[in-house]
Design a protein around this motif. Structure first.
Motif, mmCIF file in Angstrom:
data_model
loop_
_atom_site.group_PDB
_atom_site.id
_atom_site.type_symbol
_atom_site.label_atom_id
_atom_site.label_comp_id
_atom_site.label_asym_id
_atom_site.label_seq_id
_atom_site.Cartn_x
_atom_site.Cartn_y
_atom_site.Cartn_z
ATOM 1 N N UNK A 75 0.878 -1.174 0.000
ATOM 2 C CA UNK A 75 0.000 0.000 0.000
ATOM 3 C C UNK A 75 0.909 1.215 0.000
ATOM 4 N N UNK A 76 0.836 1.984 -1.081
ATOM 5 C CA UNK A 76 1.763 3.095 -1.328
ATOM 6 C C UNK A 76 1.024 4.423 -1.194
ATOM 7 N N UNK A 77 1.401 5.204 -0.182
ATOM 8 C CA UNK A 77 0.726 6.479 0.058
ATOM 9 C C UNK A 77 1.567 7.637 -0.470
ATOM 10 N N UNK A 78 0.872 8.641 -1.046
ATOM 11 C CA UNK A 78 1.552 9.772 -1.671
ATOM 12 C C UNK A 78 1.004 11.116 -1.184
ATOM 13 N N UNK A 79 0.607 11.162 0.081
ATOM 14 C CA UNK A 79 0.115 12.406 0.644
ATOM 15 C C UNK A 79 -1.091 12.926 -0.103
ATOM 16 N N UNK A 80 -1.013 14.184 -0.516
ATOM 17 C CA UNK A 80 -2.133 14.831 -1.199
ATOM 18 C C UNK A 80 -2.444 14.200 -2.555
ATOM 19 N N UNK A 81 -1.516 13.388 -3.088
ATOM 20 C CA UNK A 81 -1.720 12.755 -4.398
ATOM 21 C C UNK A 81 -2.458 11.428 -4.302
ATOM 22 N N UNK A 82 -2.875 11.052 -3.087
ATOM 23 C CA UNK A 82 -3.659 9.837 -2.924
ATOM 24 C C UNK A 82 -2.831 8.630 -2.548
ATOM 25 N N UNK A 83 -3.311 7.449 -2.908
ATOM 26 C CA UNK A 83 -2.665 6.200 -2.519
ATOM 27 C C UNK A 83 -2.988 5.094 -3.507
ATOM 28 N N UNK A 84 -2.134 4.070 -3.515
ATOM 29 C CA UNK A 84 -2.312 2.935 -4.417
ATOM 30 C C UNK A 84 -2.130 1.627 -3.662
ATOM 31 N N UNK A 85 -2.783 0.596 -4.153
ATOM 32 C CA UNK A 85 -2.533 -0.775 -3.720
ATOM 33 C C UNK A 85 -1.892 -1.492 -4.903
ATOM 34 N N UNK A 86 -0.741 -2.112 -4.667
ATOM 35 C CA UNK A 86 -0.072 -2.898 -5.698
ATOM 36 C C UNK A 86 0.017 -4.332 -5.183
ATOM 37 N N UNK A 87 -0.474 -5.279 -5.983
ATOM 38 C CA UNK A 87 -0.456 -6.686 -5.599
ATOM 39 C C UNK A 87 0.697 -7.420 -6.280
ATOM 40 N N UNK A 88 1.023 -8.570 -5.735
ATOM 41 C CA UNK A 88 2.169 -9.335 -6.233
ATOM 42 C C UNK A 88 2.007 -9.704 -7.693
ATOM 43 N N UNK A 89 0.756 -9.910 -8.147
ATOM 44 C CA UNK A 89 0.525 -10.305 -9.541
ATOM 45 C C UNK A 89 0.558 -9.126 -10.512
ATOM 46 N N UNK A 90 0.877 -7.920 -9.986
ATOM 47 C CA UNK A 90 0.986 -6.743 -10.837
ATOM 48 C C UNK A 90 -0.241 -5.853 -10.847
ATOM 49 N N UNK A 91 -1.340 -6.311 -10.266
ATOM 50 C CA UNK A 91 -2.557 -5.496 -10.175
ATOM 51 C C UNK A 91 -2.266 -4.204 -9.419
ATOM 52 N N UNK A 92 -2.720 -3.073 -9.965
ATOM 53 C CA UNK A 92 -2.541 -1.784 -9.304
ATOM 54 C C UNK A 92 -3.872 -1.050 -9.235
ATOM 55 N N UNK A 93 -4.223 -0.596 -8.039
ATOM 56 C CA UNK A 93 -5.466 0.143 -7.809
ATOM 57 C C UNK A 93 -5.088 1.486 -7.198
ATOM 58 N N UNK A 94 -5.636 2.574 -7.737
ATOM 59 C CA UNK A 94 -5.269 3.914 -7.255
ATOM 60 C C UNK A 94 -6.511 4.729 -6.909
#
Length: 321
Positions: free
Chosen positions: A224-243
């Motif tokens: 789970x990658x957080x970017x402050x005011x730019x929001x956040x993403x979930x990246x899964x091992x299989x390459x799936x990315x949700x932002x």
């Protein structure tokens, strides 16, 4: 009921009455209960999850107010030890104009650092429970050994482990010691929460995508990658990315925002019927990010960490606008 266990520091943050001032020039502070694991279990509890705090406090007034605050929120405190050997940890915070902050810690050692692994014998973990911890209490101490023991308890129970490095370099002898401790624990986690400010430092990789991919070692299933005011993403091992792009607010104090985010996210995990973490994040990730970004955004509009946590009703109201 599924439960979140937060292990590590619970402390007092002293927040200045002025912004954009060096710590030495601040004359007045307000007292706020904090410490990342304490913040996380408090947020998760206020968002509806069952939570326990695992730490040690001094037999002092600051320890008293921490226990009282956590109890009032509904966080379990039965596994909080008290000691006369050291005082409750303190952190003095200086705020910049944009709400960002610097820290000065008083913990040489603090009571939490003296917490012993043997104290964990009284805790029984269930397979559907979640553990959250950070790197602040991974300095060489009894508490680091307790973290290892707690991680092993969760692994033995096939329960979920969430690690947020939450880098605080002033607490370490040097940056390499901090990085070494973080890398010792990263492969043990199922979920890693990491911020854009920490990613390159921890991974040594300037390219964002490559840096995130390098975290998929050992047991890691999701980042789970957080970017402050730019929001956040979930990246899964299989390459799936949700932002999710996040919410725009006027931030006055970012203390505890990252903790609010992951506390909210863990609450959604615990309250979901889906027990497989990868499947859960793939199916419900967008909603989890949206909810967690809203909680984090609201926390930045008030001073302090725990005292700024919104109610679940406030969050729901804002999301429904």
């Amino acid at each position: 009921m599924r439960k979140l266990y937060g292990i590590g520091e619970a402390l007092i943050d002293f927040i200045p009455n002025v912004k954009n001032s060096e710590l030495k020039d601040v004359e007045q502070f307000s007292r706020q209960v904090g410490g990342a694991p304490a913040n996380v279990v408090s947020v998760a509890r206020k968002m509806g999850a069952s939570t326990e705090m695992v730490t040690q406090l001094g037999n002092d007034a600051f320890g008293d107010i921490i226990v009282e605050t956590l109890k009032n929120i509904g966080v379990g405190t039965q596994f909080i030890k008290r000691t006369d050997e050291a005082n409750t940890a303190l952190a003095f915070v200086s705020l910049k104009e944009d709400g960002q902050r610097d820290f000065s810690f008083y913990r040489k050692p603090s009571a939490d650092m003296l917490y012993k692994a043997e104290y964990l014998n009284e805790i029984t973990i269930n397979p559907n429970d979640v553990l959250h911890f950070c790197s602040v209490d991974l300095v060489e101490s009894n508490m680091k050994e307790a973290h290892k023991a707690m991680v092993n308890k969760f692994k033995s129970a096939n329960a979920t482990i969430v690690f947020d490095p939450n880098v605080r370099l002033p607490l370490w002898q040097n940056a390499e010691a901090c990085k070494e401790a973080i890398h010792e624990f990263l492969p043990k986690a199922n979920v890693i929460k990491i911020s854009d400010e920490e990613l390159e430092f921890i991974t040594g990789e300037a390219d964002e995508d490559k840096a995130i991919q390098s975290l998929f070692e050992g047991s890691v299933e999701a980042v789970i990658y957080t970017q402050g005011a730019a929001g956040a993403s979930i990246v899964l091992k299989d390459g799936t990315k949700i932002h999710h792009k996040g919410f725009k607010v006027k931030a006055i104090d970012t203390t505890g925002a990252g903790d609010a985010f992951i506390g909210a996210a863990i609450s959604r995990m615990l309250l979901s019927d889906e027990l497989n973490i990868t499947k859960l994040l793939k199916e419900e990730g967008q909603d989890i990010l949206r909810f967690s970004n809203m909680v984090a955004a609201q926390v930045t509009t008030k001073y302090g960490a725990i005292e700024s946590i919104p109610t679940i009703e406030d969050v729901t109201t804002e999301l429904n606008k």
